[in-house]
Scaffold this motif. Sequence first.
Motif, mmCIF file in Angstrom:
data_model
loop_
_atom_site.group_PDB
_atom_site.id
_atom_site.type_symbol
_atom_site.label_atom_id
_atom_site.label_comp_id
_atom_site.label_asym_id
_atom_site.label_seq_id
_atom_site.Cartn_x
_atom_site.Cartn_y
_atom_site.Cartn_z
ATOM 1 N N CYS A 39 29.496 25.032 71.421
ATOM 2 C CA CYS A 39 29.591 24.626 72.688
ATOM 3 C C CYS A 39 29.630 25.797 73.579
ATOM 4 O O CYS A 39 30.425 26.805 73.290
ATOM 5 N N CYS A 42 33.316 25.933 75.722
ATOM 6 C CA CYS A 42 34.647 25.854 74.768
ATOM 7 C C CYS A 42 34.582 26.404 73.681
ATOM 8 O O CYS A 42 35.540 26.851 73.169
ATOM 9 N N CYS A 53 28.436 18.794 73.982
ATOM 10 C CA CYS A 53 29.857 18.789 73.865
ATOM 11 C C CYS A 53 30.378 17.558 74.570
ATOM 12 O O CYS A 53 29.939 17.502 75.983
ATOM 13 N N CYS A 56 32.807 19.190 77.554
ATOM 14 C CA CYS A 56 32.422 19.954 78.545
ATOM 15 C C CYS A 56 31.006 19.448 79.065
ATOM 16 O O CYS A 56 30.492 19.874 80.364
HETATM 17 ZN ZN LIG Z 1 32.724 22.378 75.144
#
Ligand SMILES: [Zn+2]
Length: 150
Positions: A39, A42, A53, A56
């Motif tokens: 990701c 993150c 993700c 996110c």
């Molecule tokens: Zn993420």
Amino acid sequence: MTITTQRVHWDLNYDIHLGATWGRFMAGLTEQKILANKCPDCARVFVPPQAYCESCFVRTDEWLELPSEGVVEAFTVAWQSFRGGPTPPYAIAGIRLDGASTLLMHYVHGLDLSDPNAVRAQLPVGTRVGAVWAEERTGQILDIAHFAKI
Ligand SMILES: [Zn+2]
């Protein structure tokens, strides 16, 4: 009386569409590569990879190859059979490959499963395991035949 259900039996083979993310992962397995993606927000590393993700809500299009070793985070032993599955007993573990944020579920071989009470001591959390590759790889999860303690 109203009849609302009826028992039916389906027994069919079919092809599923893997999509670009899983397709790339499976292609990597044929070359003994475990591909993961990351990701961009993150920095979590997913294996098996996922297109987005879920935390996110962004695409995870940065790819990396992970080592084929990691640690057991959890496991269970199947004592009952089900159609299409291996002959029990067999162990399945959640394995955190080195560098991964997620767990890869897979078989672990090389354990003595004859005594249910003695299994836990053979595979404590943190046990290092490594992938054992299938001789013939065709782009499916069993290209990794199983994992074994190292
Ligand atoms: Zn993420």
